[in-house]
Design a protein around this motif. Structure first.
Motif, PDB file in Angstrom:
ATOM      1  N   PHE A   1       0.844  -1.202   0.000  1.00 38.57           N
ATOM      2  CA  PHE A   1       0.000   0.000   0.000  1.00 38.57           C
ATOM      3  C   PHE A   1       0.878   1.250   0.000  1.00 38.57           C
ATOM      4  O   PHE A   1       1.039   1.901   1.039  1.00 38.57           O
ATOM      5  N   PRO A   2       1.431   1.633  -1.150  1.00 39.52           N
ATOM      6  CA  PRO A   2       2.364   2.769  -1.182  1.00 39.52           C
ATOM      7  C   PRO A   2       1.707   4.153  -1.146  1.00 39.52           C
ATOM      8  O   PRO A   2       2.412   5.146  -1.020  1.00 39.52           O
ATOM      9  N   MET A   3       0.403   4.239  -1.211  1.00 34.24           N
ATOM     10  CA  MET A   3      -0.280   5.538  -1.132  1.00 34.24           C
ATOM     11  C   MET A   3      -0.758   5.760   0.300  1.00 34.24           C
ATOM     12  O   MET A   3      -1.502   4.941   0.843  1.00 34.24           O
ATOM     13  N   ILE A   4      -0.317   6.853   0.900  1.00 33.92           N
ATOM     14  CA  ILE A   4      -0.704   7.204   2.263  1.00 33.92           C
ATOM     15  C   ILE A   4      -1.626   8.415   2.193  1.00 33.92           C
ATOM     16  O   ILE A   4      -1.267   9.447   1.624  1.00 33.92           O
ATOM     17  N   ALA A   5      -2.801   8.285   2.783  1.00 33.86           N
ATOM     18  CA  ALA A   5      -3.731   9.408   2.828  1.00 33.86           C
ATOM     19  C   ALA A   5      -3.374  10.281   4.026  1.00 33.86           C
ATOM     20  O   ALA A   5      -3.360   9.818   5.161  1.00 33.86           O
ATOM     21  N   ALA A   6      -3.061  11.533   3.752  1.00 36.78           N
ATOM     22  CA  ALA A   6      -2.789  12.505   4.811  1.00 36.78           C
ATOM     23  C   ALA A   6      -4.050  13.353   4.957  1.00 36.78           C
ATOM     24  O   ALA A   6      -4.461  14.010   4.012  1.00 36.78           O
ATOM     25  N   VAL A   7      -4.663  13.292   6.132  1.00 32.31           N
ATOM     26  CA  VAL A   7      -5.955  13.957   6.325  1.00 32.31           C
ATOM     27  C   VAL A   7      -5.828  15.149   7.260  1.00 32.31           C
ATOM     28  O   VAL A   7      -5.139  15.091   8.271  1.00 32.31           O
TER      29      VAL A   7
ATOM     30  N   LYS B   1     -13.093   5.710   1.791  1.00 36.30           N
ATOM     31  CA  LYS B   1     -13.581   5.147   0.532  1.00 36.30           C
ATOM     32  C   LYS B   1     -12.447   4.604  -0.338  1.00 36.30           C
ATOM     33  O   LYS B   1     -12.701   4.026  -1.381  1.00 36.30           O
ATOM     34  N   THR B   2     -11.202   4.811   0.085  1.00 32.14           N
ATOM     35  CA  THR B   2     -10.043   4.449  -0.739  1.00 32.14           C
ATOM     36  C   THR B   2      -9.417   3.133  -0.273  1.00 32.14           C
ATOM     37  O   THR B   2      -9.807   2.573   0.754  1.00 32.14           O
ATOM     38  N   HIS B   3      -8.414   2.698  -1.020  1.00 33.54           N
ATOM     39  CA  HIS B   3      -7.644   1.514  -0.648  1.00 33.54           C
ATOM     40  C   HIS B   3      -6.436   1.864   0.212  1.00 33.54           C
ATOM     41  O   HIS B   3      -5.647   0.988   0.547  1.00 33.54           O
ATOM     42  N   CYS B   4      -6.289   3.137   0.556  1.00 33.56           N
ATOM     43  CA  CYS B   4      -5.160   3.548   1.397  1.00 33.56           C
ATOM     44  C   CYS B   4      -5.230   2.802   2.726  1.00 33.56           C
ATOM     45  O   CYS B   4      -6.267   2.780   3.384  1.00 33.56           O
ATOM     46  N   LYS B   5      -4.139   2.176   3.101  1.00 31.78           N
ATOM     47  CA  LYS B   5      -4.093   1.405   4.351  1.00 31.78           C
ATOM     48  C   LYS B   5      -3.586   2.267   5.512  1.00 31.78           C
ATOM     49  O   LYS B   5      -4.022   2.113   6.643  1.00 31.78           O
ATOM     50  N   ILE B   6      -2.637   3.165   5.206  1.00 31.57           N
ATOM     51  CA  ILE B   6      -2.049   4.010   6.239  1.00 31.57           C
ATOM     52  C   ILE B   6      -2.634   5.413   6.125  1.00 31.57           C
ATOM     53  O   ILE B   6      -2.712   5.979   5.042  1.00 31.57           O
ATOM     54  N   ILE B   7      -3.026   5.960   7.281  1.00 33.45           N
ATOM     55  CA  ILE B   7      -3.585   7.304   7.330  1.00 33.45           C
ATOM     56  C   ILE B   7      -2.703   8.153   8.239  1.00 33.45           C
ATOM     57  O   ILE B   7      -2.482   7.809   9.403  1.00 33.45           O
TER      58      ILE B   7
END
Length: 186
Positions: free
Chosen positions: A10-16, A27-33
């Protein structure tokens, strides 16, 4: 929990930065937040929501209002808020999270050659699980950093297009972090 393996899958990290961002990332496949907001009063609830969606909660200590730069703040985030780890520009906080066995990410801004040359020493002092380098649109610097250290490299900051993500990953970044919702689906 092996961070390198998670980043590989999971190379895409959602930064919120807000509750709205948080709802979108679910709603995404992002595993790390990366949680880039909150207060000492509500961070536990934010982390709880992230974990309820089966995601890994990494709290950016520098953005939680009411936190100090003392080690006890790390203990609060990890034990009371039940976060999986932290990210910070403060080496002492990263070192404390690592010491306690949690994911510890050192965020660093590579603004000049002095910052780049001090990176190895900074990593040695803080013992992070990974380093997040900013800005994230520097392929030559990403390659250089990968050659200097043997922990995962996360590229973050100023990534606004899919081609930036591809360039960062192609240059050797193990993952990218971005607040751009559209890229979370890329």
């Amino acid at each position: 929990m092996n961070l390198a393996e998670i980043l590989e899958d999971f190379p895409m990290i959602a930064a919120v930065r807000s509750d709205e961002d948080l709802q979108e990332c679910f709603k995404t496949h992002c595993k790390i937040i990366f949680i880039l907001y909150g207060t000492i009063c509500n961070i536990t609830e934010i982390v709880k929501k992230v974990k309820a969606h089966g995601k890994i909660a990494i709290v950016h200590m520098d953005f939680v209002s009411g936190m100090t730069i003392k080690d006890i703040s790390v203990e609060f985030i990890l034990k009371n808020a039940d976060a999986d780890g932290i990210v910070s520009t403060k080496p002492n906080l990263v070192k404390e999270a690592h010491k306690q066995g949690f994911i510890a990410i050192q965020r660093t801004f590579l603004v000049d050659s002095i910052a780049l040359s001090s990176l190895e020493k900074q990593i040695e002092l803080s013992s992070p699980s990974a380093v997040e380098i900013m800005p994230g649109i520097m392929p030559d610097i990403i390659k250089k950093v990968k050659g200097l250290i043997d922990i995962p490299v996360i590229s973050g900051g100023l990534l606004s297009e899919k081609k930036h993500v591809i360039t960062a990953l192609s240059a050797g970044a193990d993952a990218v972090s971005t607040t751009n919702h559209a890229l979370w689906y890329a």
